[in-house]
Design a protein around this motif. Sequence first.
Motif, PDB file in Angstrom:
ATOM      1  N   LEU A  75       0.631  -1.255   0.159  1.00  0.00           N
ATOM      2  CA  LEU A  75       0.059   0.053   0.095  1.00  0.00           C
ATOM      3  C   LEU A  75       1.020   1.116  -0.151  1.00  0.00           C
ATOM      4  CD1 LEU A  75      -1.458  -2.126   2.324  1.00  0.00           C
ATOM      5  CD2 LEU A  75      -3.298  -0.368   1.886  1.00  0.00           C
ATOM      6  N   ASP A  76       0.386   2.380  -0.466  1.00  0.00           N
ATOM      7  CA  ASP A  76       0.822   3.714  -0.384  1.00  0.00           C
ATOM      8  C   ASP A  76       0.941   4.054   0.987  1.00  0.00           C
ATOM      9  OD1 ASP A  76       0.842   6.661  -0.220  1.00  0.00           O
ATOM     10  OD2 ASP A  76       1.440   6.454  -2.365  1.00  0.00           O
ATOM     11  N   ALA A  77       2.026   4.453   1.527  1.00  0.00           N
ATOM     12  CA  ALA A  77       2.107   4.779   3.188  1.00  0.00           C
ATOM     13  C   ALA A  77       1.491   5.975   3.465  1.00  0.00           C
ATOM     14  CB  ALA A  77       3.815   4.834   3.424  1.00  0.00           C
ATOM     15  N   LYS A  78       1.334   7.048   2.276  1.00  0.00           N
ATOM     16  CA  LYS A  78       0.576   8.451   2.755  1.00  0.00           C
ATOM     17  C   LYS A  78      -0.786   8.347   2.461  1.00  0.00           C
ATOM     18  CE  LYS A  78       4.467  11.183   1.761  1.00  0.00           C
ATOM     19  NZ  LYS A  78       5.105  11.363   2.924  1.00  0.00           N
ATOM     20  N   THR A  79      -1.315   7.552   1.753  1.00  0.00           N
ATOM     21  CA  THR A  79      -2.756   7.384   1.358  1.00  0.00           C
ATOM     22  C   THR A  79      -3.535   6.307   1.749  1.00  0.00           C
ATOM     23  OG1 THR A  79      -2.542   6.729  -0.735  1.00  0.00           O
ATOM     24  CG2 THR A  79      -2.351   8.971  -0.605  1.00  0.00           C
ATOM     25  N   GLY A  80      -2.741   5.081   1.736  1.00  0.00           N
ATOM     26  CA  GLY A  80      -3.554   3.838   2.204  1.00  0.00           C
ATOM     27  C   GLY A  80      -4.022   3.142   0.772  1.00  0.00           C
ATOM     28  N   GLU A  81      -3.479   3.721  -0.444  1.00  0.00           N
ATOM     29  CA  GLU A  81      -4.187   3.025  -1.800  1.00  0.00           C
ATOM     30  C   GLU A  81      -3.425   1.699  -1.791  1.00  0.00           C
ATOM     31  OE1 GLU A  81      -3.636   3.566  -6.431  1.00  0.00           O
ATOM     32  OE2 GLU A  81      -3.037   5.354  -5.107  1.00  0.00           O
ATOM     33  N   GLN A  82      -4.321   0.582  -2.188  1.00  0.00           N
ATOM     34  CA  GLN A  82      -3.530  -0.824  -2.265  1.00  0.00           C
ATOM     35  C   GLN A  82      -2.924  -0.902  -3.701  1.00  0.00           C
ATOM     36  OE1 GLN A  82      -4.644  -4.704  -0.983  1.00  0.00           O
ATOM     37  NE2 GLN A  82      -5.806  -4.789  -2.910  1.00  0.00           N
ATOM     38  N   TYR A  83      -1.665  -1.228  -3.891  1.00  0.00           N
ATOM     39  CA  TYR A  83      -1.036  -1.335  -5.210  1.00  0.00           C
ATOM     40  C   TYR A  83      -1.088  -2.758  -5.775  1.00  0.00           C
ATOM     41  CZ  TYR A  83       0.735   3.409  -4.613  1.00  0.00           C
ATOM     42  OH  TYR A  83       1.090   4.680  -4.425  1.00  0.00           O
ATOM     43  N   TRP A  84      -0.846  -3.901  -4.933  1.00  0.00           N
ATOM     44  CA  TRP A  84      -1.057  -5.231  -5.371  1.00  0.00           C
ATOM     45  C   TRP A  84      -1.284  -6.066  -3.957  1.00  0.00           C
ATOM     46  CZ3 TRP A  84       2.920  -7.427  -2.995  1.00  0.00           C
ATOM     47  CH2 TRP A  84       4.228  -7.001  -2.963  1.00  0.00           C
ATOM     48  N   VAL A  85      -1.542  -7.406  -4.229  1.00  0.00           N
ATOM     49  CA  VAL A  85      -1.816  -8.485  -3.101  1.00  0.00           C
ATOM     50  C   VAL A  85      -0.977  -9.632  -3.944  1.00  0.00           C
ATOM     51  CG1 VAL A  85      -3.061 -10.073  -2.065  1.00  0.00           C
ATOM     52  CG2 VAL A  85      -3.853  -7.667  -2.451  1.00  0.00           C
ATOM     53  N   HIS A  86      -0.166 -10.361  -2.968  1.00  0.00           N
ATOM     54  CA  HIS A  86       0.664 -11.492  -3.236  1.00  0.00           C
ATOM     55  C   HIS A  86       0.052 -12.573  -2.487  1.00  0.00           C
ATOM     56  CE1 HIS A  86       3.724 -14.108  -4.721  1.00  0.00           C
ATOM     57  NE2 HIS A  86       4.021 -14.660  -3.620  1.00  0.00           N
ATOM     58  N   GLU A  87      -0.715 -13.814  -3.206  1.00  0.00           N
ATOM     59  CA  GLU A  87      -1.145 -14.704  -2.365  1.00  0.00           C
ATOM     60  C   GLU A  87      -0.150 -15.848  -2.333  1.00  0.00           C
ATOM     61  OE1 GLU A  87      -4.760 -16.029  -4.061  1.00  0.00           O
ATOM     62  OE2 GLU A  87      -5.532 -14.063  -4.010  1.00  0.00           O
ATOM     63  N   THR A  88       0.393 -16.504  -1.229  1.00  0.00           N
ATOM     64  CA  THR A  88       1.394 -17.293  -1.025  1.00  0.00           C
ATOM     65  C   THR A  88       0.679 -18.626  -0.630  1.00  0.00           C
ATOM     66  OG1 THR A  88       1.458 -17.276   1.491  1.00  0.00           O
ATOM     67  CG2 THR A  88       2.655 -15.779   0.223  1.00  0.00           C
TER      68      THR A  88
END
Length: 158
Positions: A75-88
Amino acid sequence: QPSEVIGTTIIVDDHVYAIIGQDPEHGDGLGMLSCLNADGKPVWTFKDVGRSISTLSVADGLVYAAEYDGDLHCLDAKTGEQYWVHETQARIRGSTLVADGKVFLPTEDGELHVLAAGKEKKELGQIEFDAQIYSSPVVANDTLFIATMTHLYAIKSK
């Protein structure tokens, strides 16, 4: 069962980052990642995350949050916008490590996932170990240390 902060709270650039979780005995559940100003006023909240027992990583304006069910969020540290998710597809008990432009993510299945640090999701590889990894990776003296349930590995950079 109420959720609580289990991983260490992180303070970067007068912002406080915390993710809530619960004892792993309770399994999966809802979580929440929050960013507050140093004076305690909310900046943003991210609720599309499950419980976590891991400590967040904050580097280069990005937050890396591992949830117990096996997902890693960027996520963006300033806005909380999620950029991606990685599933393990495996439980995560340890925390992420950001070093050398990479994000290292250990799993309970004995895998170390390696991704490029940044806004674009890019998997660089996966290292399989002989036993579960409950601890967090550590780097010192150009060496990556991984402790499994049975061995301590030291991986030296070239």
